[in-house]
Design a protein around this motif. Structure first.
Motif, PDB file in Angstrom:
ATOM      1  N   TRP A 102       0.821  -1.208   0.000  1.00  0.00           N
ATOM      2  CA  TRP A 102       0.000   0.000   0.000  1.00  0.00           C
ATOM      3  C   TRP A 102       0.864   1.272   0.000  1.00  0.00           C
ATOM      4  CZ3 TRP A 102      -4.640  -0.435  -1.724  1.00  0.00           C
ATOM      5  CH2 TRP A 102      -5.355  -1.609  -1.512  1.00  0.00           C
ATOM      6  N   TYR A 103       1.832   1.282  -0.932  1.00  0.00           N
ATOM      7  CA  TYR A 103       2.673   2.469  -1.138  1.00  0.00           C
ATOM      8  C   TYR A 103       3.576   2.780   0.060  1.00  0.00           C
ATOM      9  CZ  TYR A 103       0.990   4.309  -5.626  1.00  0.00           C
ATOM     10  OH  TYR A 103       0.732   4.495  -6.960  1.00  0.00           O
ATOM     11  N   SER A 104       3.820   1.807   0.902  1.00  0.00           N
ATOM     12  CA  SER A 104       4.633   2.091   2.073  1.00  0.00           C
ATOM     13  C   SER A 104       5.272   0.813   2.592  1.00  0.00           C
ATOM     14  CB  SER A 104       3.776   2.749   3.167  1.00  0.00           C
ATOM     15  OG  SER A 104       4.567   3.230   4.219  1.00  0.00           O
ATOM     16  N   MET A 105       5.826   0.886   3.775  1.00  0.00           N
ATOM     17  CA  MET A 105       6.449  -0.241   4.448  1.00  0.00           C
ATOM     18  C   MET A 105       5.415  -1.000   5.273  1.00  0.00           C
ATOM     19  SD  MET A 105       8.393   1.891   7.486  1.00  0.00           S
ATOM     20  CE  MET A 105       9.456   2.737   6.325  1.00  0.00           C
ATOM     21  N   PRO A 106       5.683  -2.244   5.645  1.00  0.00           N
ATOM     22  CA  PRO A 106       4.793  -2.958   6.562  1.00  0.00           C
ATOM     23  C   PRO A 106       4.649  -2.216   7.888  1.00  0.00           C
ATOM     24  CG  PRO A 106       6.319  -4.484   5.515  1.00  0.00           C
ATOM     25  CD  PRO A 106       6.776  -3.100   5.159  1.00  0.00           C
ATOM     26  N   ALA A 107       3.504  -2.393   8.523  1.00  0.00           N
ATOM     27  CA  ALA A 107       3.212  -1.675   9.762  1.00  0.00           C
ATOM     28  C   ALA A 107       4.248  -1.951  10.850  1.00  0.00           C
ATOM     29  CB  ALA A 107       1.818  -2.063  10.265  1.00  0.00           C
ATOM     30  N   LEU A 108       4.821  -3.149  10.856  1.00  0.00           N
ATOM     31  CA  LEU A 108       5.794  -3.489  11.882  1.00  0.00           C
ATOM     32  C   LEU A 108       7.035  -2.599  11.780  1.00  0.00           C
ATOM     33  CD1 LEU A 108       5.638  -5.566  14.135  1.00  0.00           C
ATOM     34  CD2 LEU A 108       6.970  -7.128  12.722  1.00  0.00           C
ATOM     35  N   MET A 109       7.469  -2.327  10.547  1.00  0.00           N
ATOM     36  CA  MET A 109       8.626  -1.443  10.376  1.00  0.00           C
ATOM     37  C   MET A 109       8.267  -0.005  10.728  1.00  0.00           C
ATOM     38  SD  MET A 109      11.198  -0.897   7.133  1.00  0.00           S
ATOM     39  CE  MET A 109      12.038  -2.459   7.402  1.00  0.00           C
ATOM     40  N   LYS A 110       7.082   0.433  10.349  1.00  0.00           N
ATOM     41  CA  LYS A 110       6.650   1.773  10.739  1.00  0.00           C
ATOM     42  C   LYS A 110       6.631   1.890  12.261  1.00  0.00           C
ATOM     43  CE  LYS A 110       4.877   5.953  10.143  1.00  0.00           C
ATOM     44  NZ  LYS A 110       4.428   6.337  11.477  1.00  0.00           N
ATOM     45  N   GLY A 111       6.199   0.829  12.925  1.00  0.00           N
ATOM     46  CA  GLY A 111       6.198   0.827  14.384  1.00  0.00           C
ATOM     47  C   GLY A 111       7.600   0.883  14.973  1.00  0.00           C
ATOM     48  N   TRP A 112       8.557   0.259  14.294  1.00  0.00           N
ATOM     49  CA  TRP A 112       9.946   0.343  14.746  1.00  0.00           C
ATOM     50  C   TRP A 112      10.425   1.792  14.673  1.00  0.00           C
ATOM     51  CZ3 TRP A 112      14.731   1.824  12.912  1.00  0.00           C
ATOM     52  CH2 TRP A 112      15.857   1.321  13.577  1.00  0.00           C
ATOM     53  N   ILE A 113      10.122   2.456  13.572  1.00  0.00           N
ATOM     54  CA  ILE A 113      10.505   3.862  13.417  1.00  0.00           C
ATOM     55  C   ILE A 113       9.805   4.728  14.463  1.00  0.00           C
ATOM     56  CG2 ILE A 113      10.206   5.867  11.881  1.00  0.00           C
ATOM     57  CD1 ILE A 113      10.802   3.931   9.548  1.00  0.00           C
ATOM     58  N   ASP A 114       8.507   4.515  14.653  1.00  0.00           N
ATOM     59  CA  ASP A 114       7.750   5.303  15.630  1.00  0.00           C
ATOM     60  C   ASP A 114       8.359   5.209  17.019  1.00  0.00           C
ATOM     61  OD1 ASP A 114       5.947   6.043  13.682  1.00  0.00           O
ATOM     62  OD2 ASP A 114       4.375   4.650  14.312  1.00  0.00           O
ATOM     63  N   ARG A 115       8.760   4.018  17.405  1.00  0.00           N
ATOM     64  CA  ARG A 115       9.216   3.798  18.772  1.00  0.00           C
ATOM     65  C   ARG A 115      10.701   4.108  18.962  1.00  0.00           C
ATOM     66  NH1 ARG A 115       8.769  -1.575  20.670  1.00  0.00           N
ATOM     67  NH2 ARG A 115       8.750  -0.700  22.791  1.00  0.00           N
ATOM     68  N   VAL A 116      11.519   3.880  17.946  1.00  0.00           N
ATOM     69  CA  VAL A 116      12.973   3.995  18.095  1.00  0.00           C
ATOM     70  C   VAL A 116      13.477   5.409  17.832  1.00  0.00           C
ATOM     71  CG1 VAL A 116      15.197   3.198  17.199  1.00  0.00           C
ATOM     72  CG2 VAL A 116      13.336   1.566  17.580  1.00  0.00           C
ATOM     73  N   LEU A 117      12.905   6.099  16.848  1.00  0.00           N
ATOM     74  CA  LEU A 117      13.382   7.445  16.519  1.00  0.00           C
ATOM     75  C   LEU A 117      12.721   8.467  17.442  1.00  0.00           C
ATOM     76  CD1 LEU A 117      13.580   7.394  12.616  1.00  0.00           C
ATOM     77  CD2 LEU A 117      15.301   6.746  14.307  1.00  0.00           C
ATOM     78  N   THR A 118      13.082   8.401  18.705  1.00  0.00           N
ATOM     79  CA  THR A 118      12.447   9.238  19.712  1.00  0.00           C
ATOM     80  C   THR A 118      12.967  10.677  19.649  1.00  0.00           C
ATOM     81  OG1 THR A 118      14.101   8.823  21.428  1.00  0.00           O
ATOM     82  CG2 THR A 118      12.272   7.258  21.261  1.00  0.00           C
ATOM     83  N   GLN A 119      12.193  11.541  20.248  1.00  0.00           N
ATOM     84  CA  GLN A 119      12.644  12.916  20.421  1.00  0.00           C
ATOM     85  C   GLN A 119      13.928  12.904  21.253  1.00  0.00           C
ATOM     86  OE1 GLN A 119      10.498  15.878  23.039  1.00  0.00           O
ATOM     87  NE2 GLN A 119       9.874  16.700  21.057  1.00  0.00           N
ATOM     88  N   ILE A 167       8.900   8.545   3.422  1.00  0.00           N
ATOM     89  CA  ILE A 167       9.880   7.732   4.141  1.00  0.00           C
ATOM     90  C   ILE A 167      11.280   8.318   3.974  1.00  0.00           C
ATOM     91  CG2 ILE A 167      10.920   5.440   4.358  1.00  0.00           C
ATOM     92  CD1 ILE A 167       8.317   4.290   3.154  1.00  0.00           C
ATOM     93  N   GLN A 168      11.658   8.536   2.721  1.00  0.00           N
ATOM     94  CA  GLN A 168      13.028   8.935   2.431  1.00  0.00           C
ATOM     95  C   GLN A 168      13.345  10.351   2.913  1.00  0.00           C
ATOM     96  OE1 GLN A 168      14.272   6.233  -1.414  1.00  0.00           O
ATOM     97  NE2 GLN A 168      13.231   8.155  -1.825  1.00  0.00           N
ATOM     98  N   HIS A 169      12.403  11.270   2.722  1.00  0.00           N
ATOM     99  CA  HIS A 169      12.635  12.645   3.127  1.00  0.00           C
ATOM    100  C   HIS A 169      12.045  12.934   4.511  1.00  0.00           C
ATOM    101  CE1 HIS A 169      13.571  16.873   2.650  1.00  0.00           C
ATOM    102  NE2 HIS A 169      12.328  17.184   2.992  1.00  0.00           N
ATOM    103  N   GLY A 170      10.772  12.573   4.682  1.00  0.00           N
ATOM    104  CA  GLY A 170      10.081  12.916   5.926  1.00  0.00           C
ATOM    105  C   GLY A 170      10.592  12.180   7.138  1.00  0.00           C
TER     106      GLY A 170
END
Length: 218
Positions: A102-119, A167-170
Motif C-alpha cells: 500500500w505504497y509504504s512499508m509494513p506496519a511493523l517497520m513503521k512501528g519500529w521507526i515510531d518507537r525507536v526514533l524518539t525525540q 519515508i526517504q525525506h520525511g
C-alpha cells in the motif's frame, strides 16, 4: 563499514528473505560488519504505549513525542528501544528492507521507526536534517513490488522517489541520514520474473560503490 539492516517480511521462504541473505553475505564477504534486525522474527512490538517510557506516570495523559524525549533524556526508555537505538548509533549505514505494501512499508517497520526514533535521540527543536543527532549516517531502501518498472512512471503509479518521499525525506532525511537511491526489485510476484537475479546484482554493485553513490537530497 558498520551496516545495520532493518528487515520486515513475515515469510522466511520469500524473495525478500533470499535478498536479505544476498546482502548480508556479500557485505561480510567484503569485510563489512553487519547486524540484522528481523522484526517479524523478533516479534517486535509495533505500537507506542506507556510501557515504552518507564518514567511516565501511569493513568496520566500520554504525549508520545514529548514523553519519548523525556524518557530518552532520563535513560528511562524500555529495553528493546534502548537496544535498537544503540544499534543505530553503532551503524555507518542503515538499510531498510521490506516489500512495498500500500505504497509504504509494513506496519511493523513503521512501528519500529515510531518507537525507536524518539525525540532527543533522532531529532529535537532545531536539531533535524543536517543538524540531527544521527546526522552523517547513510541510509537506503531495498524493496520489492509486484509489477514491472514501467508502472512507476508519471501517469501510472508515480515515480518511485515520489512514492517513498514520506519515508526517504520525511523520516530518513529529517533524522539526518544521507539518503541514497532506493533499490527496487520489480515484477516480484511473477513466476517468470528474474527479479532475484537482477536485484541481487544491483545490491552487490551498490555495496561495491557505496562511497561513490550520490545522495538523493543535498
Amino acid at each position: 563499514m558498520k551496516v545495520l539492516i532493518v528487515f520486515a517480511h513475515p515469510e522466511k521462504q520469500s524473495l525478500n528473505h533470499s535478498l536479505l541473505e544476498v546482502t548480508t553475505n556479500y557485505l561480510k564477504e567484503k569485510n563489512h560488519e553487519v547486524k540484522v534486525v528481523d522484526l517479524y522474527a523478533e516479534h517486535w512490538k509495533a505500537g507506542i504505549d506507556q510501557d515504552d517510557f518507564l518514567n511516565h506516570d501511569r493513568g496520566t495523559r500520554l504525549y508520545a513525542m514529548r514523553d519519548s524525549g523525556s524518557a530518552f533524556s532520563a535513560g528511562m526508555l524500555s529495553e528493546d528501544i534502548k537496544e535498537a537505538q544503540a544499534k543505530l548509533e553503532w551503524a555507518d549505514l542503515i538499510i531498510f528492507q521490506f516489500p512495498m505494501w500500500w505504497y509504504s512499508m509494513p506496519a511493523l517497520m513503521k512501528g519500529w521507526i515510531d518507537r525507536v526514533l524518539t525525540q532527543n535521540f533522532a531529532y529535537a527543536g532545531g536539531k533535524e536534517f543536517k543538524n540531527a543527532p544521527l546526522a552523517g549516517r547513510k541510509a537506503f531502501i531495498i524493496s520489492t513490488v509486484g509489477v514491472t518498472e514501467d508502472y512507476y512512471t508519471k501517469g501510472k503509479l508515480g515515480e518511485i522517489d515520489e512514492v517513498f518521499f514520506p519515508i526517504q525525506h520525511g523520516t530518513f532525511s529529517y533524522a539526518g541520514f544521507k539518503v541514497l537511491p532506493a533499490i527496487i526489485g520489480y515484477n516480484a510476484d511473477s513466476r517468470k520474473s528474474n527479479c532475484f537475479e537482477i536485484t541481487s546484482k544491483i545490491i552487490k554493485e551498490r555495496i561495491d560503490n557505496i562511497d561513490n553513490v550520490k545522495p538523493i537530497y543535498d
